[in-house]
Design a protein around this motif. Structure first.
Motif, PDB file in Angstrom:
ATOM      1  N   SER A  32       1.199  -1.499  -0.282  1.00 39.40           N
ATOM      2  CA  SER A  32      -0.100  -0.155   0.109  1.00 39.40           C
ATOM      3  C   SER A  32       0.865   1.677   0.480  1.00 39.40           C
ATOM      4  N   ARG A  33       1.922   0.831   0.337  1.00 37.27           N
ATOM      5  CA  ARG A  33       2.864   2.013  -0.261  1.00 37.27           C
ATOM      6  C   ARG A  33       4.569   2.305  -1.007  1.00 37.27           C
ATOM      7  N   ALA A  62      -3.534   8.411  -6.880  1.00 35.68           N
ATOM      8  CA  ALA A  62      -2.378   8.583  -5.494  1.00 35.68           C
ATOM      9  C   ALA A  62      -1.866   9.847  -5.877  1.00 35.68           C
ATOM     10  N   SER A  63      -1.383  10.224  -5.160  1.00 37.44           N
ATOM     11  CA  SER A  63      -0.254  11.720  -5.236  1.00 37.44           C
ATOM     12  C   SER A  63       0.681  10.699  -4.471  1.00 37.44           C
ATOM     13  N   ALA A  64       2.025  12.068  -4.721  1.00 41.89           N
ATOM     14  CA  ALA A  64       3.961  11.428  -4.947  1.00 41.89           C
ATOM     15  C   ALA A  64       4.054  12.837  -3.619  1.00 41.89           C
ATOM     16  N   PHE A  96      -0.622  -1.249 -10.980  1.00 42.11           N
ATOM     17  CA  PHE A  96       0.045  -2.752  -9.521  1.00 42.11           C
ATOM     18  C   PHE A  96       1.088  -2.358  -8.704  1.00 42.11           C
ATOM     19  N   GLY A  97       1.202  -0.534  -8.840  1.00 41.67           N
ATOM     20  CA  GLY A  97       2.570   0.015  -8.190  1.00 41.67           C
ATOM     21  C   GLY A  97       3.125   1.188  -8.358  1.00 41.67           C
ATOM     22  N   ALA A 195       1.897 -11.765 -10.718  1.00 38.74           N
ATOM     23  CA  ALA A 195       3.446 -11.647 -11.302  1.00 38.74           C
ATOM     24  C   ALA A 195       3.106  -9.951 -12.333  1.00 38.74           C
ATOM     25  N   SER A 196       2.552  -9.211 -12.193  1.00 38.13           N
ATOM     26  CA  SER A 196       2.542  -7.626 -12.524  1.00 38.13           C
ATOM     27  C   SER A 196       3.161  -7.046 -11.289  1.00 38.13           C
ATOM     28  N   THR A 197       2.555  -7.379 -10.179  1.00 38.34           N
ATOM     29  CA  THR A 197       2.468  -6.935  -9.071  1.00 38.34           C
ATOM     30  C   THR A 197       4.284  -7.117  -8.166  1.00 38.34           C
ATOM     31  N   GLU A 198       4.500  -8.421  -8.726  1.00 38.56           N
ATOM     32  CA  GLU A 198       6.498  -8.392  -8.406  1.00 38.56           C
ATOM     33  C   GLU A 198       7.136  -8.034  -9.518  1.00 38.56           C
ATOM     34  N   ARG A 199       6.243  -7.820 -10.380  1.00 35.99           N
ATOM     35  CA  ARG A 199       7.335  -6.608 -11.493  1.00 35.99           C
ATOM     36  C   ARG A 199       7.605  -5.297 -11.902  1.00 35.99           C
ATOM     37  N   ALA A 200       6.409  -4.520 -10.702  1.00 41.41           N
ATOM     38  CA  ALA A 200       5.698  -3.631 -10.200  1.00 41.41           C
ATOM     39  C   ALA A 200       7.085  -3.467  -9.003  1.00 41.41           C
ATOM     40  N   LEU A 201       7.857  -4.631  -8.549  1.00 45.65           N
ATOM     41  CA  LEU A 201       8.474  -4.105  -6.812  1.00 45.65           C
ATOM     42  C   LEU A 201       9.659  -4.166  -7.316  1.00 45.65           C
ATOM     43  N   ARG A 202      10.111  -3.792  -8.909  1.00 43.09           N
ATOM     44  CA  ARG A 202      11.468  -4.190  -9.398  1.00 43.09           C
ATOM     45  C   ARG A 202      10.863  -2.315 -10.460  1.00 43.09           C
TER      46      ARG A 202
END
Length: 212
Positions: A32-33, A62-64, A96-97, A195-202
């Motif tokens: 979530s962050r 969301a906002s940055a 996803f992120g 899978a897309s969430t894992e890629r978003a982590l990178r």
């Protein structure tokens, strides 16, 4: 990268901060962050994106928030562009992120910001540094899942479209050689989201694979 028009619009969205202190990352905020930092001219610039706020805003965005040495300096709706010494910090979301959290210099050189060690992105980065083979295997599996999911989706879509009478009359019908049950389609969708969430982590993103 931002086009010139999008760049101007992004800079217009930036609002001054209120000086509040940056809160440390908590373990329950993994999905979530997003929290990324970079040190420029001796100062620490941190981008904080509360992704969960996409669920509470009317436009789903969301906002940055930009912090300098731990103090709230500026904020902007995503996609965000912050002017910093020597260039800009670009922040772009995905479903996803984040797909981008980079420092871009005036001559176009770019560097990815460093994720907070306690965050999911930071843990994923540590896995890549300490176990590169395992990390590569996980990344390859994520890519394979998305490719297979897209291929199956396209085949099912083609089958449905070919059953429309005008289309069938012109090109004939198409029967997918793979037939999935409702539960199988659901499981495939969940696997693609993971899978897309894992890629978003990178900060990996493909408009065709992750965007579909």
């Amino acid at each position: 990268m931002f086009t010139e028009l999008r760049r101007r619009r992004a800079l217009e969205r930036v609002k001054p901060g209120n000086g509040r202190p940056l809160k440390r990352f908590r373990w329950w905020q993994h999905l979530s962050r997003a929290l990324y930092s970079i040190r420029l001219d001796g100062d620490l610039y941190t981008v904080d994106v509360p992704l969960w706020r996409r669920l509470t805003t009317e436009d789903g965005k969301a906002s940055a928030h930009l912090y300098v040495n731990g103090r709230h300096y500026a904020e902007s709706k995503l996609p965000a562009l912050f002017e910093v010494p020597g260039g800009t910090i670009e922040v772009k979301p995905s479903s996803f992120g984040l797909k981008r959290s980079h420092y871009v210099t005036g001559d176009g050189a770019e560097r990815q910001l460093t994720p907070d060690p306690a965050s999911a992105e930071g843990r994923r980065a540590r896995l890549a540094a300490e176990h590169p083979v395992l990390s590569g295997a996980i990344g390859g599996l994520s890519l394979l899942v998305l490719v297979v999911s897209l291929a199956l989706l396209l085949m099912q879509l083609a089958e449905k479209l070919s059953q429309i009478p005008p289309v069938a009359e012109q090109v004939g019908t198409f029967t997918s050689f793979v037939t999935l049950t409702g539960w199988a389609n659901f499981a495939l969708g969940v696997a693609a989201a993971v899978a897309s969430t894992e890629r978003a982590l990178r900060l990996r993103y493909s408009r065709i694979l992750d965007g579909s």
